[in-house]
Design a protein around this motif. Structure first.
Motif, PDB file in Angstrom:
ATOM      1  N   HIS A1275       0.818  -1.214   0.000  1.00 14.40           N
ATOM      2  CA  HIS A1275       0.000   0.000   0.000  1.00 14.40           C
ATOM      3  C   HIS A1275       0.855   1.269   0.000  1.00 14.40           C
ATOM      4  CE1 HIS A1275       0.891  -0.881   4.222  1.00 14.40           C
ATOM      5  NE2 HIS A1275       0.804   0.431   4.412  1.00 14.40           N
ATOM      6  N   LEU A1276       2.185   1.108  -0.090  1.00 12.54           N
ATOM      7  CA  LEU A1276       3.074   2.281  -0.026  1.00 12.54           C
ATOM      8  C   LEU A1276       3.704   2.554  -1.387  1.00 12.54           C
ATOM      9  CD1 LEU A1276       4.797   1.428   3.354  1.00 12.54           C
ATOM     10  CD2 LEU A1276       3.143   3.229   2.964  1.00 12.54           C
ATOM     11  N   PRO A1277       4.099   3.819  -1.619  1.00 11.90           N
ATOM     12  CA  PRO A1277       4.735   4.150  -2.901  1.00 11.90           C
ATOM     13  C   PRO A1277       6.134   3.561  -2.999  1.00 11.90           C
ATOM     14  CG  PRO A1277       4.757   6.043  -1.415  1.00 11.90           C
ATOM     15  CD  PRO A1277       3.924   5.002  -0.770  1.00 11.90           C
ATOM     16  N   SER A1278       6.646   3.514  -4.210  1.00  9.14           N
ATOM     17  CA  SER A1278       7.982   2.953  -4.431  1.00  9.14           C
ATOM     18  C   SER A1278       9.041   3.873  -3.859  1.00  9.14           C
ATOM     19  CB  SER A1278       8.227   2.744  -5.922  1.00  9.14           C
ATOM     20  OG  SER A1278       7.334   1.784  -6.427  1.00  9.14           O
ATOM     21  N   VAL A1279      10.087   3.257  -3.297  1.00  9.87           N
ATOM     22  CA  VAL A1279      11.221   4.017  -2.752  1.00  9.87           C
ATOM     23  C   VAL A1279      12.288   4.193  -3.830  1.00  9.87           C
ATOM     24  CG1 VAL A1279      12.942   4.092  -0.910  1.00  9.87           C
ATOM     25  CG2 VAL A1279      10.756   2.972  -0.512  1.00  9.87           C
ATOM     26  N   LEU A1280      12.568   3.109  -4.552  1.00  8.16           N
ATOM     27  CA  LEU A1280      13.452   3.194  -5.727  1.00  8.16           C
ATOM     28  C   LEU A1280      12.578   3.051  -6.967  1.00  8.16           C
ATOM     29  CD1 LEU A1280      16.516   1.006  -4.650  1.00  8.16           C
ATOM     30  CD2 LEU A1280      16.290   3.484  -4.564  1.00  8.16           C
ATOM     31  N   LYS A1281      12.779   3.960  -7.919  1.00  7.13           N
ATOM     32  CA  LYS A1281      11.887   4.019  -9.086  1.00  7.13           C
ATOM     33  C   LYS A1281      12.695   3.887 -10.363  1.00  7.13           C
ATOM     34  CE  LYS A1281       9.498   7.273  -6.139  1.00  7.13           C
ATOM     35  NZ  LYS A1281       9.346   8.691  -5.829  1.00  7.13           N
ATOM     36  N   ASN A1282      12.455   2.797 -11.055  1.00  5.10           N
ATOM     37  CA  ASN A1282      13.034   2.580 -12.388  1.00  5.10           C
ATOM     38  C   ASN A1282      14.551   2.794 -12.416  1.00  5.10           C
ATOM     39  OD1 ASN A1282      10.126   4.134 -12.930  1.00  5.10           O
ATOM     40  ND2 ASN A1282      10.427   2.204 -14.019  1.00  5.10           N
ATOM     41  N   ILE A1283      15.244   2.178 -11.471  1.00  5.47           N
ATOM     42  CA  ILE A1283      16.706   2.285 -11.458  1.00  5.47           C
ATOM     43  C   ILE A1283      17.259   1.378 -12.542  1.00  5.47           C
ATOM     44  CG2 ILE A1283      18.802   1.883 -10.082  1.00  5.47           C
ATOM     45  CD1 ILE A1283      17.214   4.123  -8.926  1.00  5.47           C
ATOM     46  N   THR A1284      17.950   1.977 -13.487  1.00  5.73           N
ATOM     47  CA  THR A1284      18.577   1.212 -14.565  1.00  5.73           C
ATOM     48  C   THR A1284      19.999   1.730 -14.745  1.00  5.73           C
ATOM     49  OG1 THR A1284      16.460   0.916 -15.693  1.00  5.73           O
ATOM     50  CG2 THR A1284      18.464   0.536 -16.987  1.00  5.73           C
ATOM     51  N   CYS A1285      20.965   0.918 -14.392  1.00  7.17           N
ATOM     52  CA  CYS A1285      22.370   1.266 -14.584  1.00  7.17           C
ATOM     53  C   CYS A1285      23.202   0.012 -14.346  1.00  7.17           C
ATOM     54  CB  CYS A1285      22.809   2.389 -13.635  1.00  7.17           C
ATOM     55  SG  CYS A1285      22.680   1.953 -11.898  1.00  7.17           S
ATOM     56  N   THR A1286      24.480   0.087 -14.694  1.00  5.27           N
ATOM     57  CA  THR A1286      25.382  -1.056 -14.520  1.00  5.27           C
ATOM     58  C   THR A1286      26.644  -0.609 -13.810  1.00  5.27           C
ATOM     59  OG1 THR A1286      24.548  -2.101 -16.544  1.00  5.27           O
ATOM     60  CG2 THR A1286      26.691  -2.865 -15.706  1.00  5.27           C
ATOM     61  N   PHE A1287      26.986  -1.341 -12.710  1.00  5.93           N
ATOM     62  CA  PHE A1287      28.259  -1.122 -12.029  1.00  5.93           C
ATOM     63  C   PHE A1287      29.266  -2.091 -12.651  1.00  5.93           C
ATOM     64  CE2 PHE A1287      26.098   0.079  -7.716  1.00  5.93           C
ATOM     65  CZ  PHE A1287      25.563   1.213  -8.315  1.00  5.93           C
ATOM     66  N   PRO A1288      30.237  -1.588 -13.406  1.00  6.26           N
ATOM     67  CA  PRO A1288      31.196  -2.498 -14.038  1.00  6.26           C
ATOM     68  C   PRO A1288      32.002  -3.268 -12.990  1.00  6.26           C
ATOM     69  CG  PRO A1288      31.376  -0.267 -14.919  1.00  6.26           C
ATOM     70  CD  PRO A1288      30.521  -0.186 -13.702  1.00  6.26           C
ATOM     71  N   GLY A1289      32.426  -4.469 -13.373  1.00 10.92           N
ATOM     72  CA  GLY A1289      33.195  -5.292 -12.449  1.00 10.92           C
ATOM     73  C   GLY A1289      34.565  -4.703 -12.170  1.00 10.92           C
ATOM     74  N   ARG A1290      35.048  -4.955 -10.937  1.00  5.98           N
ATOM     75  CA  ARG A1290      36.386  -4.537 -10.503  1.00  5.98           C
ATOM     76  C   ARG A1290      36.593  -3.029 -10.580  1.00  5.98           C
ATOM     77  NH1 ARG A1290      39.342  -9.523 -13.691  1.00  5.98           N
ATOM     78  NH2 ARG A1290      38.479 -11.165 -12.359  1.00  5.98           N
ATOM     79  N   LYS A1291      35.511  -2.287 -10.391  1.00  6.46           N
ATOM     80  CA  LYS A1291      35.580  -0.823 -10.374  1.00  6.46           C
ATOM     81  C   LYS A1291      35.118  -0.314  -9.010  1.00  6.46           C
ATOM     82  CE  LYS A1291      36.643  -0.279 -14.796  1.00  6.46           C
ATOM     83  NZ  LYS A1291      37.933   0.325 -15.221  1.00  6.46           N
ATOM     84  N   LYS A1292      35.475   0.958  -8.748  1.00  5.32           N
ATOM     85  CA  LYS A1292      35.042   1.613  -7.520  1.00  5.32           C
ATOM     86  C   LYS A1292      33.865   2.534  -7.859  1.00  5.32           C
ATOM     87  CE  LYS A1292      38.702  -0.090  -5.459  1.00  5.32           C
ATOM     88  NZ  LYS A1292      39.020  -1.025  -6.557  1.00  5.32           N
ATOM     89  N   ILE A1293      32.733   2.267  -7.231  1.00  3.66           N
ATOM     90  CA  ILE A1293      31.516   3.051  -7.511  1.00  3.66           C
ATOM     91  C   ILE A1293      31.121   3.792  -6.237  1.00  3.66           C
ATOM     92  CG2 ILE A1293      29.050   2.984  -8.077  1.00  3.66           C
ATOM     93  CD1 ILE A1293      31.304   0.245  -9.343  1.00  3.66           C
ATOM     94  N   GLY A1294      30.976   5.097  -6.324  1.00  7.04           N
ATOM     95  CA  GLY A1294      30.498   5.900  -5.207  1.00  7.04           C
ATOM     96  C   GLY A1294      29.019   6.191  -5.386  1.00  7.04           C
ATOM     97  N   VAL A1295      28.265   6.081  -4.306  1.00 10.66           N
ATOM     98  CA  VAL A1295      26.823   6.371  -4.339  1.00 10.66           C
ATOM     99  C   VAL A1295      26.584   7.545  -3.401  1.00 10.66           C
ATOM    100  CG1 VAL A1295      24.495   5.478  -3.974  1.00 10.66           C
ATOM    101  CG2 VAL A1295      26.308   3.941  -4.757  1.00 10.66           C
ATOM    102  N   VAL A1296      26.074   8.645  -3.919  1.00 12.58           N
ATOM    103  CA  VAL A1296      25.835   9.829  -3.102  1.00 12.58           C
ATOM    104  C   VAL A1296      24.401  10.306  -3.292  1.00 12.58           C
ATOM    105  CG1 VAL A1296      28.247  10.589  -3.100  1.00 12.58           C
ATOM    106  CG2 VAL A1296      26.720  11.361  -4.919  1.00 12.58           C
ATOM    107  N   GLY A1297      23.997  11.182  -2.400  1.00 10.80           N
ATOM    108  CA  GLY A1297      22.644  11.729  -2.441  1.00 10.80           C
ATOM    109  C   GLY A1297      22.259  12.206  -1.060  1.00 10.80           C
ATOM    110  N   ARG A1298      21.221  13.023  -1.034  1.00  8.64           N
ATOM    111  CA  ARG A1298      20.767  13.543   0.249  1.00  8.64           C
ATOM    112  C   ARG A1298      20.220  12.408   1.139  1.00  8.64           C
ATOM    113  NH1 ARG A1298      23.409  17.156  -0.590  1.00  8.64           N
ATOM    114  NH2 ARG A1298      22.872  19.144  -1.563  1.00  8.64           N
TER     115      ARG A1298
END
Length: 1518
Positions: A1275-1298
């Motif tokens: 009964h609740l709205p989506s928290v993540l909406k249509n996330i489409t992306c690829t984290f390449p292997g053996r790479k460093k990925i930073g995730v930021v946001g408020r």
């Protein structure tokens, strides 16, 4: 006749020789006067003296009253029922005595000595006259009748009883007629009984009515407390009940009326009486402790003495009723011989004697019923009082424990004191009455046997003592088993509690299966001890039911050898007595066991109450107008362990002026938090002085959030002020968060703030401190859990804004905030290494450089990327930063990121903002499915008919053995037995032994079935709980789960099978009794059937109310334990805010909340038992009258006697049937509650055999998100909406946001803590939703935001599954900067880690989590704010280690420190649950409109002032 036998025995036992020589014989006409005249004279003199003193006092006061008469308002007295009744009875008794005195003038007195007769009567007339005048003179200040008056009433009651018995004896002996004197005795006895009842209560019940306003004011000694009590609570029906209502428990009728119509709610239950309220009892107990302290002159008073003083009055009343009940219960066995003799000589004796015997039986049963119900109820009530007093005392102690004391006890141990140990002490209160009953029961049994069997009674006594002696070693064995069971249960509960507390960590690390096996292994140990204990209990049951056989065989054989004739009457009387002896025989071992357990529990509690508390004199408070300094520490030396030679912090010299901002920085473990603790008085002060001027507020490093709504957490006991509250919320950046919640600031917070993100919890507790409007603020690393933007807002708007006039000390690892401080303290090795302003410290070139250098390096990396990406990027001016910092960042807050509150909210309007729902409570009768499930769990219920067969066989054998003895024994001493006595006893013994073996078989079957069922239920519940999704744990307080795993599971382990069994057993027993009685007088069914119908109606009327009371009582236990647990966790904050009194008062309210349903539940049991006993007594009396009335020759006197022998226990059996059914239903609630937790929705399977990933998966670590949508509930709205992306292997990925952008939700989705609603997550070409959870989680590593350590050792925390060698563990410790610390400890890898890792700092706990990841060496590593609690220098080292160790792995980093993600290969920016940006950092920085660019810009602008100073310092060095 019975009375003749009684007096003959007295003569035979030579009791007369013990009395003075002037003692007249029993048939003396002046016996009564001879005995009572001296006592009457003594009472008369005391009454007269007291009366004259009262008159003199009234005369003295009269003049004073006249002087003030004009000032006083006219008052009137309203007399209560007790006063009116006592006045009427006293007047009646005076009239009776005057009448008897006048009658003596015209008629001959019974006593031949006229002087003695007239003297006795005149003294009684004068005494009753003085009593009546004294009652008229009772003043409005007298709340109780005078003690002498009550003593006189008691004496007159004993006098009336003695007179009645002697006159009745005279009539029997001399074949006389009932005359005026006998009627006067009878009616006088009725009035005296009434006065006796009033004297036991003692209250006059007088109410003063003020004429001016008509207000009625009860005259109570505890008037002030009562008024305070009544402000919050309604009046208790028990408190205002009359004597008759107290006897028959009819004060409960209104509650039953409500409970019968609809299921009871908590508000329907009346409040407890003032004397049963927690506040009154706590004050009373504290007063007793104070008295013991003063009397013994000690600071550690004996808890035993305090409990004795606290309980003695109520315990004495209970003891009186218990002894009366025990004595009355033996009247029946004593009179059986007389009754059988009467039936054999009915023609000679006349029906009148039979009816009098029947009346004697009935009176004895009535006295037994009333006394038994009163002592049982009184014992329960005293237990309730002692429980409330001890819980309150333990709670207060818990709030003041020193840190060392707290670490020496786990939370589970302290909770056990409050639940298990307090319960054991209250159990002892119940059993203590057995101490008084045992000697009475055994003495009376021996006396009755001696009356009937002469010297044969000595054999019975010897056999009884032998059985008792046999029980003592059995009790010792049982005690050892119980100790082992408690130890095993403690270990299991400690492990369960720890698992529930760290469930998220276990799921993320894929350790849940191993920890499940650990708990199962601990349960298996507990199970083995339970099995041994219950087997021994089964053997004890065999002895219990076999003991009457053993004692009777020994006794009868002894009689045979001594030549004592065994008549039917004697045998049946002996049978009844032996059956009565079962209770004392088995009460003794139980009593010894309970005393042993009670002593252990009292000693444990006493030991806890003696534990070291925080120092009360460590802080010296100084008035604000006396000094300009808010904080002064002079030569401060502090240590967490007072016995350690090296202090934690030493040489502290600190002076903080009013309004100063003091920053405290330093490396991990340097003593920053300890310095704040020194100012708060939390750490032991070895030397020096600490002076504080003003109130203080404290924000700890680990957020402490109370269960409840957000507003209550912020106001924290202060009155709500709208304007002040709005300013506080704005300054703490909570406005946007409130907008997200459906309930706004009234949204409920889960246990330990579980449904809030780390940043939200931190800001709520900062807001709590700000709202207090204190003078001094102590912040322990307040910015570690918040992102850069929020940290800046808090620093500007909160510390430098709303608190700009306040004195602030703040610990921080964020070096960019240091330039704004008026004073910076650099901690190193427990000392203030440097102190000064930012500029001054930079010039000193000592340790401060290390921290600053690390931060400068991090900042340079950001600036370098920034400059290389945008060569045209102009330097950011400080002024520009101030204007743009708020406007340039317009990322909207969305659902927050950590098990979001919204996401678990039900959509019903009634529960808006409510995460933790009220505990599930079934209503109405317990469903048949619950019973069926319990009975058929083991072998589909095949053991149930076998158990019933064994019990039925026992009943048949028992009746057959008794029937045999009654049939073959002659009715008189003249007649001869049908068979030889040896043969008679042999047959009797064989039948009885066969019955005992049936009991053994039944007991073994019951224990095996019950324990097997309990184990099955436990395994199902544990499996379902540990396999439940995280949403279940977010919305369910651990207290609820633990309550089922401990209290409810104990009911299944030890009680449930017996309770269900006894429902059937008691029905079989009563059917046997009715069968025996119907053999003699089938007419009994005429009355028995309707009475049984009434009993069933009573049971059905009682059950709905009792069932809901039991459910409510069980539910109300959890809040007490939960509140205690929360208070222990936040004791430092509670003390810092000076809120101890409020929390103590809340605890008292919770204790009363439990007392209400519990007290009324035990009262309801007595209500039912009293009525069933009365009905049973009525049936028994009717049976006796039938036997007396039937013509002689129709019935065999021996068989009639057997019927009476069984009938004596009819009231007990009939009550026990209903009682056992009701009790079983109450206990079945525990089964119902456990079954609730065996049907929890489960997570996906741990392993899917058909879809197992390759052994080397994931090889490259590529993570692909395809149209990912996440919501926490349908009964609740989506928290993540249509996330489409690829984290390449053996790479460093930073995730930021408020905060609230969905960062942590994304991480949870990777680990499938929450399941995708739509879309896929594919890792190395494997859809993670198609494989088992264990296969997924075991291949990933995570360093979570909230570090979790388990109680145990360093090694056990790094490698709980024992997969790695010591060399690998040491290598991991060295890499995560903990190697030198662990080597310095005595235990090395076996160094202890206490509960929650409290003996390690927050930063060190975070490093442990890094060590786990280094050991695991997964292809994918997730860092969730992993270095938030460490300083910049350590953070830099950790980042280098991660870069080196995980250079060929995929590393996903969520961070508030921008420099930790600036070196990433790719940066994902989330906003509103969507992908805002995803690219290389350099490319993102090329666009000035990118969110990432704005984040970098803000971070660099915030650090601009710091950067300028740092640059100048570097240049000056060059």
């Amino acid at each position: 006749m019975s009375l003749e036998n009684f007096f003959n025995i007295f003569g035979a036992t030579k009791l007369r020789s013990l009395l003075w020589t002037a003692w007249p014989p029993l048939d003396s006409t002046c016996l009564l006067e001879h005995v009572t005249l001296p006592v009457e004279l003594g009472f008369f003199m005391i009454l007269l003296v007291q009366f004259l003193r009262k008159c003199m006092n009234l005369i003295r006061k009269q003049s004073k009253v006249l002087d003030h008469a004009t000032e006083m308002r006219p008052t009137a007295r309203k007399f209560g029922l007790a006063f009116k009744l006592s006045f009427v009875c006293t007047t009646f008794l005076l009239a009776v005595r005057i009448f008897m005195l006048i009658r003596m003038l015209d008629h001959e007195a019974q006593c031949t000595s006229k002087l003695q007769a007239f003297s006795s009567e005149i003294i009684q007339v004068l005494s009753w006259a003085i009593s009546l005048i004294a009652m008229c003179k009772i003043t409005k200040s007298d709340t109780h009748f005078p003690w002498i008056l009550r003593a006189w009433w008691l004496f007159s009651f004993l006098l009336c009883i003695t007179s009645t018995v002697l006159h009745a004896h005279s009539i029997f002996t001399n074949q006389g007629q009932i005359g005026v004197r006998e009627y006067a005795d009878f009616f006088g006895l009725m009035a005296s009984t009434c006065l006796l009842v009033i004297s036991t209560r003692g209250k006059t019940g007088i109410v003063i009515t003020t004429a001016a306003n008509g207000i009625s004011e009860p005259l109570l000694g505890e008037k002030t407390l009562k008024q305070k009590h009544s402000e919050f609570q309604g009046e208790s029906p028990y408190g205002k009940a009359t004597v008759l209502q107290l006897i028959n428990f009819s004060w409960l009728n209104p509650l039953f009326a409500v409970g019968y119509k609809r299921p009871l709610e908590l508000n329907d239950i009346p409040e407890v009486d003032i004397k049963d309220s927690a506040e009154f009892l706590t004050c009373s107990f504290d007063e007793k402790i104070r008295q013991v302290k003063e009397r013994d002159g000690t600071s550690n008073p004996s808890i035993y003495k305090a409990i004795y003083l606290f309980a003695r009055k109520k315990a004495a009343t209970n003891a009186f009723f218990a002894v009366v009940s025990a004595a009355a219960s033996y009247v029946g066995p004593y009179l059986i011989t007389d009754f059988v003799d009467f039936l054999g000589e009915k023609g000679n004796r006349g029906l009148k004697s039979g009816y009098l015997l029947s009346l004697a039986f009935l009176c004895a049963k009535m006295i037994e019923t009333i006394a038994q119900r009163q002592w049982i109820f009184g014992a329960r009530q005293l237990g309730l009082r002692l429980r409330a007093a001890l819980i309150s005392h333990l709670y207060k102690k818990g709030l003041h424990l020193s840190s060392r004391s707290r670490q020496s006890h786990t939370g589970g141990e302290i909770m056990n004191y409050m639940s298990v140990d307090v319960q054991r002490i209250t159990d002892f209160v119940w059993y203590v009455n057995v101490i008084w009953m045992l000697p009475v029961q055994i003495s009376l049994a021996v006396f009755i046997l001696h009356t009937n069997l002469g010297l044969g009674s000595l054999a019975a006594l010897a056999a009884t003592l032998a059985v008792m002696a046999l029980n003592i070693p059995l009790t010792k064995i049982q005690k050892r088993y119980q100790t082992k069971i408690m130890e095993a249960k403690d270990n299991r509960m400690k492990a369960t509690s720890e698992v529930l507390r760290n469930m998220k960590t276990l799921k993320l690390q894929a350790w849940d299966s191993q920890f499940f096996q650990r708990i199962e292994a601990l349960r298996q140990i507990e199970y083995s001890w339970l099995l041994k204990s219950l087997r021994q209990a089964a053997f004890a049951a065999f002895i219990f039911w076999g003991s009457p056989t053993f004692i009777s065989v020994i006794t009868f054989w002894a009689c045979m050898f001594l030549g004592i004739e065994l008549t039917a009457g004697r045998v049946l009387s002996a049978f009844a007595t032996f059956r009565m002896l079962q209770d004392p025989i088995f009460s003794l071992p139980d009593l010894l066991n309970v005393i042993a357990q009670g002593k252990v529990s009292v000693d444990r509690i006493a030991s806890f109450l003696r534990k070291e508390e925080i120092q009360r004199d460590v802080i010296e408070l100084v008035a604000k107008d006396k000094t300009e300094f808010d904080i002064v520490i002079d030569k401060g030396r502090f240590s967490w362990d007072p016995e350690m030679t090296s202090p934690t912090i030493d040489g502290i010299e600190l002076k903080v002026k009013r309004g100063m901002k003091v920053a405290i920085c330093g490396t991990v473990g340097s003593g920053k938090s300890s310095l704040l603790s020194g100012i708060l008085g939390e750490i032991y002060k070895q030397s020096g002085t600490v002076k504080i001027s003003g109130t203080k507020a404290y924000v700890p490093q680990s957020a402490w959030i109370l269960t409840g709504n957000i507003r209550d957490n912020i106001t924290f006991g202060k009155e709500y002020n709208d304007e002040k509250y709005e300013k506080t919320v704005e300054a703490c950046a909570l406005k946007k968060d409130f907008e997200l919640f459906s309930g706004g600031d009234l949204t409920e917070i889960g246990e330990r703030g579980i449904n809030m993100s780390g940043g939200q919890k931190q800001r709520i507790q900062i807001a709590r401190a700000v709202y207090q409007d204190a003078d001094i603020y102590l912040f322990d690393d307040p910015f570690s859990a918040v992102d850069a933007h929020t940290g800046t807002h808090l620093f500007k708007e909160c510390l430098m804004g709303i608190l700009k006039e306040k004195t602030i000390l703040f610990v921080t690892h964020q070096v960019e905030f240091l330039p704004a401080a008026d004073l910076i303290l650099v901690m190193q090795n427990g000392r203030i290494a440097q102190a000064g302003t930012f500029e001054e410290l930079l010039k000193q070139n000592i340790g401060f450089e290390v921290l600053v250098g690390a931060h400068s390096k991090a900042l340079e990396s950001i600036l370098m990327v920034e400059n290389s990406s945008r060569t045209k990027l102009s330097p950011i001016a400080e002024g520009e930063s101030n204007t743009n910092s708020s406007s340039s960042l317009k990322l909207e807050h969305t659902q927050h990121d950590d098990s979001v509150q919204d996401n678990l909210l039900p959509d019903s309007k009634g529960n808006v903002g409510k995460l933790v729902q009220e505990e599930e409570r079934e209503t109405g009768s317990i469903s048949k499915e619950v019973y069926w499930s319990y009975l058929t769990t083991v072998k589909r219920g095949i053991l149930v008919p076998l158990i019933l067969l064994a019990q039925s066989s026992f009943q048949i054998f028992q009746i057959a053995s008794n029937y045999w003895m009654a049939w073959v024994c002659p009715t008189t001493t003249d007649a001869k037995p049908i068979y030889e006595m040896n043969f008679i006893l042999l047959i009797y013994m064989l039948l009885s032994v066969a019955g005992s073996f049936c009991v053994l078989a039944r007991a073994m079957l019951v224990l095996n079935a019950g324990l097997w069922t309990a184990q099955t239920f436990f395994t199902k519940m544990l499996h379902n709980i540990l396999r439940a999704p995280m949403a279940f744990f977010d919305s369910t307080p651990t207290g609820r789960i633990l309550n089922r795993a401990s209290t409810d599971q104990s009911v299944l382990d030890l009680e449930m099978a017996n309770k269900i069994g006894w429902c059937a057993f008691s029905i079989i027993q009563i059917l046997g009794t009715i069968a025996v009685m119907s053999q003699v007088a089938w007419q009994v069914f005429v009355i028995f059937i309707p009475v049984t119908g009434v009993c069933i109606w009573y049971q059905r009327y009682y059950t709905p109310t009792a069932r809901e009371l039991a459910r409510l009582a069980q539910i109300q236990i959890t809040p007490i334990l939960h509140h205690f647990s929360e208070s222990l966790a936040g004791a430092a904050s509670i003390r810092a805010f000076d809120q101890e009194h409020r929390f103590v008062y809340t605890n008292l309210g919770l204790v009363d909340g439990f007392s209400k349903p519990w007290f009324h539940n035990v009262s309801a049991m007595e209500w039912l038992s009293f009525r069933l006993n009365l009905l049973s007594n009525f049936v028994f009396a009717f049976s006796l009258v039938m036997l007396v009335s039937l013509p002689e020759g129709i019935i065999n006197p021996s068989i009639a006697g057997l019927a009476v022998t069984y009938g004596i226990n009819l009231n007990v059996l009939q009550a026990s049937v209903i009682w056992n059914i009701c009790n079983a239903e109450n206990k079945m609630i525990s089964v119902e509650r456990i079954l609730q937790y065996t049907h929890i929705a489960s997570e996906a399977p741990l392993v899917i055999e058909d879809c197992k990933p390759p052994s080397n998966w994931p090889e490259t670590g590529t993570i692909c998100f395809k149209n990912l949508q996440i919501r926490y509930a349908e009964h609740l709205p989506s928290v993540l909406k249509n996330i489409t992306c690829t984290f390449p292997g053996r790479k460093k990925i930073g995730v930021v946001g408020r905060t609230g952008s969905g960062k942590s939700t994304l991480i949870q989705a990777i680990f499938r803590i929450v399941e995708p609603r739509e879309g896929n997550i594919i890792i190395d070409n494997v859809d993670i939703c198609e494989i088992g959870l264990h296969d997924l989680r075991s291949k990933l590593s995570i360093i979570p935001q909230d570090p979790a350590l388990f109680e145990g050792t360093v090694r056990g925390n790094l490698d709980p599954l024992e997969q790695y060698s010591d060399i690998e563990v040491w290598e991991a410790l060295d890499k995560c900067q903990l190697g030198h610390l662990v080597r310095a400890k005595e235990g090395k890898l076996d160094s202890p880690v206490v509960e929650n890792g409290d003996n390690w700092s927050a930063g060190q706990r975070q490093l442990f989590c890094l060590g786990r990841a280094l050991l695991k060496k997964s292809s994918i590593l997730v860092l969730d704010e992993a270095t938030a609690s460490v300083d910049s220098a350590t953070d830099g080292v950790i980042q280098d280690i991660i870069s080196e160790e995980f250079k060929d792995r995929t590393v996903v980093t969520i961070a508030h420190r921008i420099h930790t993600v600036i070196d990433s290969d790719l940066v994902l920016v989330l906003s509103d649950g969507r992908v805002a940006e995803f690219d290389e950092p350099s490319k993102l920085l090329e666009r000035e409109d990118s969110f990432f660019f704005k984040l970098i810009k803000e971070y660099s602008s915030r650090s601009h002032s710091f950067n300028s100073l740092a640059t100048q310092h570097v240049q000056s060095r060059e």
